[in-house]
Design a protein around this motif. Structure first.
Motif, PDB file in Angstrom:
ATOM      1  N   ALA A  17       1.206   4.985  -5.830  1.00 12.03           N
ATOM      2  CA  ALA A  17       2.254   3.988  -6.021  1.00 12.03           C
ATOM      3  C   ALA A  17       3.209   3.917  -4.829  1.00 12.03           C
ATOM      4  O   ALA A  17       3.940   2.953  -4.669  1.00 12.03           O
ATOM      5  CB  ALA A  17       3.040   4.320  -7.287  1.00 12.03           C
ATOM      6  N   GLU A  18       3.150   4.959  -3.938  1.00 17.00           N
ATOM      7  CA  GLU A  18       4.202   4.986  -2.900  1.00 17.00           C
ATOM      8  C   GLU A  18       4.048   3.902  -1.838  1.00 17.00           C
ATOM      9  O   GLU A  18       5.011   3.486  -1.219  1.00 17.00           O
ATOM     10  CB  GLU A  18       4.348   6.391  -2.272  1.00 17.00           C
ATOM     11  N   GLN A  19       2.795   3.411  -1.620  1.00 22.77           N
ATOM     12  CA  GLN A  19       2.617   2.347  -0.622  1.00 22.77           C
ATOM     13  C   GLN A  19       2.959   1.000  -1.250  1.00 22.77           C
ATOM     14  O   GLN A  19       2.296   0.548  -2.182  1.00 22.77           O
ATOM     15  CB  GLN A  19       1.180   2.331  -0.103  1.00 22.77           C
ATOM     16  N   GLU A  20       4.031   0.388  -0.717  1.00 26.13           N
ATOM     17  CA  GLU A  20       4.415  -0.928  -1.212  1.00 26.13           C
ATOM     18  C   GLU A  20       3.584  -1.998  -0.507  1.00 26.13           C
ATOM     19  O   GLU A  20       3.354  -1.901   0.698  1.00 26.13           O
ATOM     20  CB  GLU A  20       5.871  -1.181  -0.830  1.00 26.13           C
ATOM     21  N   PHE A  21       3.139  -3.000  -1.235  1.00 26.73           N
ATOM     22  CA  PHE A  21       2.414  -4.100  -0.615  1.00 26.73           C
ATOM     23  C   PHE A  21       3.304  -5.331  -0.592  1.00 26.73           C
ATOM     24  O   PHE A  21       3.082  -6.285  -1.318  1.00 26.73           O
ATOM     25  CB  PHE A  21       1.099  -4.353  -1.354  1.00 26.73           C
ATOM     26  N   VAL A  22       4.329  -5.233   0.235  1.00 28.36           N
ATOM     27  CA  VAL A  22       5.309  -6.319   0.283  1.00 28.36           C
ATOM     28  C   VAL A  22       5.604  -6.677   1.735  1.00 28.36           C
ATOM     29  O   VAL A  22       5.878  -5.796   2.557  1.00 28.36           O
ATOM     30  CB  VAL A  22       6.646  -5.887  -0.391  1.00 28.36           C
ATOM     31  N   SER A 299       2.979  -0.302  15.843  1.00 28.74           N
ATOM     32  CA  SER A 299       3.950   0.655  15.309  1.00 28.74           C
ATOM     33  C   SER A 299       3.833   0.808  13.802  1.00 28.74           C
ATOM     34  O   SER A 299       4.841   0.756  13.082  1.00 28.74           O
ATOM     35  CB  SER A 299       5.374   0.164  15.586  1.00 28.74           C
ATOM     36  N   ASN A 300       2.625   0.984  13.322  1.00 29.91           N
ATOM     37  CA  ASN A 300       2.401   1.163  11.885  1.00 29.91           C
ATOM     38  C   ASN A 300       3.011   0.092  11.003  1.00 29.91           C
ATOM     39  O   ASN A 300       3.585   0.395   9.951  1.00 29.91           O
ATOM     40  CB  ASN A 300       2.893   2.540  11.436  1.00 29.91           C
ATOM     41  N   ALA A 301       2.910  -1.134  11.431  1.00 29.30           N
ATOM     42  CA  ALA A 301       3.368  -2.252  10.584  1.00 29.30           C
ATOM     43  C   ALA A 301       2.588  -3.517  10.929  1.00 29.30           C
ATOM     44  O   ALA A 301       2.153  -3.701  12.066  1.00 29.30           O
ATOM     45  CB  ALA A 301       4.859  -2.490  10.789  1.00 29.30           C
ATOM     46  N   PHE A 302       2.391  -4.340   9.898  1.00 29.68           N
ATOM     47  CA  PHE A 302       1.833  -5.682  10.117  1.00 29.68           C
ATOM     48  C   PHE A 302       2.999  -6.645  10.247  1.00 29.68           C
ATOM     49  O   PHE A 302       3.973  -6.543   9.481  1.00 29.68           O
ATOM     50  CB  PHE A 302       1.012  -6.146   8.910  1.00 29.68           C
ATOM     51  N   TYR A 303       2.866  -7.590  11.156  1.00 30.89           N
ATOM     52  CA  TYR A 303       3.892  -8.625  11.325  1.00 30.89           C
ATOM     53  C   TYR A 303       3.221  -9.987  11.298  1.00 30.89           C
ATOM     54  O   TYR A 303       2.049 -10.116  11.658  1.00 30.89           O
ATOM     55  CB  TYR A 303       4.575  -8.501  12.688  1.00 30.89           C
ATOM     56  N   PHE A 304       3.986 -11.005  10.897  1.00 34.25           N
ATOM     57  CA  PHE A 304       3.550 -12.390  11.093  1.00 34.25           C
ATOM     58  C   PHE A 304       4.671 -13.163  11.760  1.00 34.25           C
ATOM     59  O   PHE A 304       5.843 -13.017  11.376  1.00 34.25           O
ATOM     60  CB  PHE A 304       3.245 -13.074   9.752  1.00 34.25           C
ATOM     61  N   ASP A 328       5.405  -2.504   6.236  1.00 32.88           N
ATOM     62  CA  ASP A 328       5.194  -1.170   6.780  1.00 32.88           C
ATOM     63  C   ASP A 328       3.876  -0.614   6.274  1.00 32.88           C
ATOM     64  O   ASP A 328       3.513  -0.823   5.116  1.00 32.88           O
ATOM     65  CB  ASP A 328       6.338  -0.243   6.360  1.00 32.88           C
ATOM     66  N   VAL A 329       3.209   0.096   7.143  1.00 31.99           N
ATOM     67  CA  VAL A 329       1.919   0.679   6.765  1.00 31.99           C
ATOM     68  C   VAL A 329       2.061   2.197   6.814  1.00 31.99           C
ATOM     69  O   VAL A 329       2.212   2.782   7.888  1.00 31.99           O
ATOM     70  CB  VAL A 329       0.822   0.197   7.747  1.00 31.99           C
ATOM     71  N   GLY A 330       2.047   2.814   5.634  1.00 32.09           N
ATOM     72  CA  GLY A 330       2.188   4.271   5.559  1.00 32.09           C
ATOM     73  C   GLY A 330       0.945   4.948   6.148  1.00 32.09           C
ATOM     74  O   GLY A 330      -0.049   4.289   6.461  1.00 32.09           O
ATOM     75  N   LYS A 331       1.043   6.293   6.266  1.00 26.58           N
ATOM     76  CA  LYS A 331      -0.053   7.050   6.886  1.00 26.58           C
ATOM     77  C   LYS A 331      -1.369   6.828   6.145  1.00 26.58           C
ATOM     78  O   LYS A 331      -2.421   6.622   6.733  1.00 26.58           O
ATOM     79  CB  LYS A 331       0.307   8.531   6.827  1.00 26.58           C
ATOM     80  N   ARG A 335      -4.991   4.909   7.422  1.00 29.52           N
ATOM     81  CA  ARG A 335      -6.339   5.493   7.396  1.00 29.52           C
ATOM     82  C   ARG A 335      -7.315   4.543   6.703  1.00 29.52           C
ATOM     83  O   ARG A 335      -8.433   4.333   7.125  1.00 29.52           O
ATOM     84  CB  ARG A 335      -6.335   6.774   6.578  1.00 29.52           C
ATOM     85  N   TYR A 336      -6.849   3.966   5.593  1.00 28.91           N
ATOM     86  CA  TYR A 336      -7.736   3.065   4.853  1.00 28.91           C
ATOM     87  C   TYR A 336      -7.952   1.744   5.595  1.00 28.91           C
ATOM     88  O   TYR A 336      -8.987   1.102   5.445  1.00 28.91           O
ATOM     89  CB  TYR A 336      -7.213   2.841   3.420  1.00 28.91           C
TER      90      TYR A 336
END
Ligand SMILES: C[S@@+](CC[C@H](N)C(=O)[O-])C[C@H]1O[C@@H](n2cnc3c(N)ncnc32)[C@H](O)[C@@H]1O
Ligand code: SF4
Length: 424
Positions: A17-22, A299-304, A328-331, A335-336
């Motif tokens: 649950a810790e990875q937010e998909f927002v 930098s471990n994040a997706f941007y648009f 933000d893309v967690g560790k 990996r996934y």
């Protein structure tokens, strides 16, 4: 619906649950100190707008071209100020139809070469309607090495359904010109799983492509994004898309025909013959996207960037970068994300896999075990490889992944220039 539930459950099981998909609204981008990066350039103009197309594009409008190109030059300059004269390891130019701006591409590429050190390939998407000797010569002069031709089909019935601007009879000449011009690699995009299309139609498209001498084909199943004109049209007219068993048969026939003709699978949708470098239609590592609606992964994040062409131009002219959304893309997710692209490539190198996942992530080992038991993948000395069955089911999952997740982000971002928050 079933696949949607499965993808959702798998996501929850693997990532918790810790990875937010927002995606959240932002107006700046965090840039680390880097030595090199890939670039994606988005050209959102098309002379003919196809009803099925989900991409961020508008009908070619001469008035917009200069302001758009000037905005992009400004965007390049701003990245240069932040990153310095770093190495650009590859450029992918997509759209829209980049060759609609054939002369402007010279200016954009010149600016990139002035600001950075370009060391790798330049890949570009083209439309058969645009291909002539002059365009090809210009692309060669600009240093383009990899070219993809959006053939879609050699069948007039399919081209009409797709609302393409050309008929099949122009294709041999455009294709021959592209293929005889000594690009390092030429790919044809073809589409399948179209309403009314049968297996022999698809095999015929492959036969024609191979007889022209193409070294790579990428076959996309038609995605009907609800917000595209085709999505609405199919719903209104209640035209039925091919069901899952029809798709399964079609995919098996495509796979077999490609193997019989000496092609190897290089991605869930792509087949390649010979030693030419692979044309890849997706950017996988860290990259910066330039243009309206372009995505970046850094930098471990997706941007648009903002999808609005007007706001893109306006924001850059006021000296700011046009970034609009960040997730933000967690560790774990990163990996996934790596694994997702390895599955897309249809093999997972064991060494890198173990380095990333170690031994402690039992969930992923259980999932791989399940894949093996179901005949979706097999274990080889140095890698896990997807079987033909695995590639089909993965293609289906990716189909739904694209539909559900990308559709959610893109449909909002196409409506609102600066969305506040998009949950996927
Ligand atoms: C940006 S277009 C390529 C260049 C050019 N604009 C063209 O259409 O020929 C990228 C490719 O995505 C594929 N594509 C576009 N819309 C699609 C859809 N709704 N479903 C599946 N594939 C699609 C097509 O094969 C197309 O060649
Ligand atoms: S499919 Fe290609 S040519 Fe057609 S609208 Fe989309 S980007 Fe433009």
């Amino acid at each position: 619906m079933l696949i949607e539930t499965i993808t959702g459950r798998v996501r929850q099981y693997l990532l918790g649950a810790e990875q937010e998909f927002v995606f959240k609204h932002i107006d700046s981008i965090d840039l680390p100190r880097i030595d090199k990066i890939d670039l994606y350039i988005h050209i959102p103009f098309c002379k003919n707008v196809c009803p099925y197309c989900p991409y961020n594009k508008v009908k070619y409008d001469k008035k917009l071209i200069n302001p758009y190109v000037n905005a992009m030059l400004n965007e390049i300059e701003q990245y240069y100020e932040r990153l310095g004269k770093i190495e650009i390891s590859s450029i992918y130019i997509g759209g829209g139809t980049p060759t609609n701006l054939i002369d402007e591409l010279a200016v954009i590429l010149r600016k990139i070469r002035e600001c950075f050190i370009l060391t790798g390939d330049i890949a570009i998407e083209t439309n058969p309607d645009d291909i002539n000797e002059e365009v090809i010569n210009k692309l060669k002069r600009y240093g383009v090495t990899l070219l993809s031709l959006g053939v879609q089909s050699f069948n007039d019935k399919c081209l009409t359904f797709l609302g393409r601007s050309y008929e099949a009879n122009i294709l041999p000449q455009a294709a021959t010109l592209a293929l005889s011009s000594h690009f390092e690699s030429v790919n044809f995009d073809l589409m399948f799983a179209l309403p009314g299309q049968n297996i022999s139609d698809v095999i015929n498209d492959l036969r024609k492509s191979f007889s022209l001498g193409v070294g790579q084909v990428t076959l996309y199943p038609l995605f009907t994004f609800p917000y595209s004109a085709a999505g609405k049209y199919l719903k209104l007219k209640k035209i039925k898309m091919p069901g899952i068993f029809a798709r399964r048969k079609m995919y098996r026939a495509i796979h077999q025909f490609c193997l019989d003709n000496g092609f190897q699978r290089v991605s869930v949708w792509g087949f390649k013959k010979g030693d030419a470098p692979r044309y890849s239609s997706v950017t996988r590592g860290c990259y910066i996207g330039l243009g309206a609606g372009a995505g970046s992964f850094v930098s471990n994040a997706f941007y648009f960037n903002t999808f609005s062409i007007e706001k893109y131009i306006e924001t850059l002219s006021s000296g700011k970068l046009p970034v609009a959304l960040k997730m933000d893309v967690g560790k774990k997710l990163s990996r996934y994300y790596w694994l997702y692209w390895r599955l897309y490539d249809t093999y997972i190198p064991k060494k890198h896999f173990k380095e990333l996942f170690g031994e402690e992530d039992n969930k992923i080992y259980r999932l791989l075990w399940l894949f093996k038991v179901l005949g979706l993948c097999r274990e080889e000395t140095n890698q896990f490889s997807l079987t033909e069955r695995g590639a089909f089911w993965l293609h289906l999952m990716q189909n739904y992944f694209v539909l559900n997740y990308i559709n959610k982000v893109w449909s909002v971002a196409m409506r609102e220039a600066w969305p506040d928050r998009i949950k996927i």
